[in-house]
Design a protein around this motif. Structure first.
Motif, PDB file in Angstrom:
ATOM      1  N   HIS A  86       0.224   1.517   7.393  1.00  0.00           N
ATOM      2  CA  HIS A  86       1.158   1.195   8.469  1.00  0.00           C
ATOM      3  C   HIS A  86       0.935  -0.191   9.086  1.00  0.00           C
ATOM      4  O   HIS A  86       1.708  -0.605   9.942  1.00  0.00           O
ATOM      5  N   ASP A  87      -0.120  -0.888   8.692  1.00  0.00           N
ATOM      6  CA  ASP A  87      -0.381  -2.220   9.262  1.00  0.00           C
ATOM      7  C   ASP A  87       0.726  -3.195   8.850  1.00  0.00           C
ATOM      8  O   ASP A  87       1.133  -3.212   7.692  1.00  0.00           O
ATOM      9  N   THR A  88       1.169  -3.991   9.806  1.00  0.00           N
ATOM     10  CA  THR A  88       2.210  -4.974   9.465  1.00  0.00           C
ATOM     11  C   THR A  88       1.608  -6.177   8.743  1.00  0.00           C
ATOM     12  O   THR A  88       2.253  -6.773   7.898  1.00  0.00           O
ATOM     13  N   ASP A  89       0.364  -6.522   9.075  1.00  0.00           N
ATOM     14  CA  ASP A  89      -0.333  -7.587   8.364  1.00  0.00           C
ATOM     15  C   ASP A  89      -0.853  -7.003   7.047  1.00  0.00           C
ATOM     16  O   ASP A  89      -1.735  -6.144   7.051  1.00  0.00           O
ATOM     17  N   ARG A  90      -0.323  -7.435   5.930  1.00  0.00           N
ATOM     18  CA  ARG A  90      -0.664  -6.859   4.623  1.00  0.00           C
ATOM     19  C   ARG A  90      -1.784  -7.617   3.914  1.00  0.00           C
ATOM     20  O   ARG A  90      -2.095  -7.312   2.764  1.00  0.00           O
ATOM     21  N   GLU A  91      -2.365  -8.610   4.568  1.00  0.00           N
ATOM     22  CA  GLU A  91      -3.424  -9.401   3.935  1.00  0.00           C
ATOM     23  C   GLU A  91      -4.756  -8.662   3.960  1.00  0.00           C
ATOM     24  O   GLU A  91      -5.101  -8.021   4.954  1.00  0.00           O
ATOM     25  N   VAL A  92      -5.501  -8.759   2.872  1.00  0.00           N
ATOM     26  CA  VAL A  92      -6.900  -8.345   2.874  1.00  0.00           C
ATOM     27  C   VAL A  92      -7.676  -9.506   3.477  1.00  0.00           C
ATOM     28  O   VAL A  92      -7.606 -10.621   2.971  1.00  0.00           O
ATOM     29  N   ARG A  93      -8.362  -9.245   4.586  1.00  0.00           N
ATOM     30  CA  ARG A  93      -8.986 -10.350   5.324  1.00  0.00           C
ATOM     31  C   ARG A  93     -10.508 -10.186   5.446  1.00  0.00           C
ATOM     32  O   ARG A  93     -11.025  -9.063   5.504  1.00  0.00           O
ATOM     33  N   VAL A  94     -11.167 -11.319   5.528  1.00  0.00           N
ATOM     34  CA  VAL A  94     -12.612 -11.333   5.760  1.00  0.00           C
ATOM     35  C   VAL A  94     -12.899 -10.754   7.143  1.00  0.00           C
ATOM     36  O   VAL A  94     -12.193 -11.077   8.113  1.00  0.00           O
ATOM     37  N   VAL A  95     -13.905  -9.895   7.225  1.00  0.00           N
ATOM     38  CA  VAL A  95     -14.315  -9.311   8.502  1.00  0.00           C
ATOM     39  C   VAL A  95     -15.809  -9.588   8.722  1.00  0.00           C
ATOM     40  O   VAL A  95     -16.557  -9.791   7.766  1.00  0.00           O
ATOM     41  N   SER A  96     -16.209  -9.559   9.966  1.00  0.00           N
ATOM     42  CA  SER A  96     -17.621  -9.727  10.304  1.00  0.00           C
ATOM     43  C   SER A  96     -18.382  -8.451   9.964  1.00  0.00           C
ATOM     44  O   SER A  96     -17.837  -7.358  10.082  1.00  0.00           O
TER      45      SER A  96
END
Ligand SMILES: [Zn+2]
Length: 141
Positions: A86-96
């Motif tokens: 359901h996330d609108t941001d579909r990017e796989v992103r770097v996380v801390s």
């Protein structure tokens, strides 16, 4: 510290790994670890119905290194999070890394570089910067 081509390859490997193994609520984070001996390991997190049994992707990657190579050190490590359906941001992103992983990374290589999201994009920082004044028996006077 700015990113190198090797750093970007590590991020790409983590993204590829979680993209392949993503399962909503079960596998949402991927990690890639470059050892000081030049090998790259990838992993995903192990979520669990009993939450306290969950294991972070960074720990799974480090477990593979220790099992297969022994003490090979951590040159660089990165974790990425896959979006939920359901996330609108579909990017796989770097996380801390979480606090527990910061402890773990420091314990296995106090000079490890960690790729984290910064104000101007992904940046490399030393694990000591992410865990100032870490508890250590060495520091007891
Ligand atoms: Zn963690």
């Amino acid at each position: 510290m700015s990113l190198t081509e090797t750093d970007q390859a590590l991020i790409d490997a983590a993204i590829e790994t979680i993209s392949k193994r993503y399962r909503n609520d079960w596998q949402e984070v991927g990690a890639a670890l470059l050892t000081r001996t030049g090998q790259r390991y990838v992993a995903v997190n192990l979520d669990a119905y009993l939450g306290r049994m969950a294991v972070c992707a960074e720990a799974v990657a480090l477990g593979q290194v220790i099992t297969q190579l022994g003490e090979a050190g951590i040159d660089t490590i990165v974790a990425v999070r896959h979006p939920k359906p359901h996330d609108t941001d579909r990017e796989v992103r770097v996380v801390s890394p979480c606090g527990a992983c910061r402890e773990l990374i420091w314990d296995y290589d106090r000079n490890a570089r960690v790729l984290v999201p910064g104000p101007d994009g992904v940046e490399a920082v030393g694990i000591s910067e992410l865990l100032p004044n870490k508890y250590s028996r060495e520091r007891v006077l």
